[in-house]
Design a protein around this motif. Structure first.
Motif: not given
Length: 295
Positions: A145-150, A161-164, A186-194, A222-223
């Protein structure tokens, strides 16, 4: 394509009860929690999986007509002290999945917070090479899974290390597959579809969770979020109550020929606190996604 949900949101319920409710509601699949005891997210007892447990789980799915889409165990496979124990349980999940005819095991790459990203990727190559070989020999795919797990990093940096998409490409070279969850993009500013379109062939499972951006909060934190490491300026919701464009996401999956499971991951704080509220949240997700995933 089938619509299901991850059972971890109902730790107080027996798998039989969960499966019967899911079937009555119209869901077609379950992603079943398989954490080791004493964690209560253990609807499949992977840590003591024997013929009786195999028969119990098979009977539940046979009686309800549901599909077992994946065994879920999302932990840190690169943990500096507990990594070997986590790796061993992933292998146990693979054994259970193979016995049950389940195609995937879901987990995280993780991270050793004391190492650089590059050193972590070297470590992960050594850890996951044997795990993928073990799973492949048993007809099971490991889906990350591409969870960030901050929360796994002391300063709130990515702990998985699978977030991008850049890291997805690295994972695929190891034979790992993607458990795609658009809420984390979404919180990373990445378009989920693209982000999804070039990689659908490597998607073994999909999790459906939404993200709500909290107005004004990002102007304070901040982000990267507050210094506490909490999310701060966004929160997860069930599909339909956040910013994810589910019509575009599901359409992209259909267009690319994805025919696996879309599994609702319920982490919505509004629809939590009791079995009834969680099931209401799952119902909202069902009504949001069902028109796009014909039963």
């Amino acid at each position: 394509m089938k619509l299901g949900f991850l059972t971890a949101c109902l730790p107080e319920r027996d798998l039989t009860d969960i499966a019967r409710w899911a079937a009555r509601t119209g869901f077609e699949a379950l992603e079943v929690a398989g954490w080791p005891s004493p964690d209560d997210r253990n609807h499949i007892r992977v840590d003591r999986f024997d013929e009786a447990e195999c028969h119990r789980v098979r009977r539940i799915f046979a009686e309800t007509g549901l599909t077992l889409s994946s065994i879920a165990y999302y932990e840190n496979n690169l943990h500096p002290r507990e990594g070997a124990q986590v790796n061993a349980h992933v292998r146990a999940c693979v054994d259970a999945a193979a016995a049950l005819g389940c195609p995937t095991v879901g987990t995280f790459v993780g991270r050793d917070p004391g190492l650089t990203v590059r050193d972590n990727l070297k470590l992960a190559t050594d850890v996951f090479g044997p795990l993928v070989e073990y799973a492949t020999a048993r007809g099971v795919r490991i889906a990350i899974e591409n969870c960030v797990m901050k929360s796994w990093h002391p300063d709130g940096y990515p702990g998985n290390l699978a977030y991008s998409p850049e890291l997805w490409e690295w994972m695929f070279t190891l034979g790992l597959k993607l458990n795609y969850d658009p809420s984390h993009l979404v919180p990373l500013g990445i378009d989920p579809v693209a982000a999804l379109r070039p990689y659908v062939a490597n998607v073994a499972h999909v999790q459906a969770k939404d993200t709500e951006i909290l107005p004004g909060a990002i102007d304070r934190y901040g982000c990267y979020g507050p210094i506490s490491g909490e999310k701060g300026w966004y929160r997860f919701r069930v599909p339909g109550l956040g910013q994810v464009d589910w019509v575009r996401v599901i359409d992209a999956l259909h267009e690319a020929g994805y025919d696996g499971t879309v599994s609702v991951e319920h982490e919505d704080p509004v629809w939590s606190g009791s079995t009834d509220r969680v099931q209401t949240g799952l119902g909202i997700a069902y009504r949001t996604l069902r028109p796009m995933i014909p039963g």
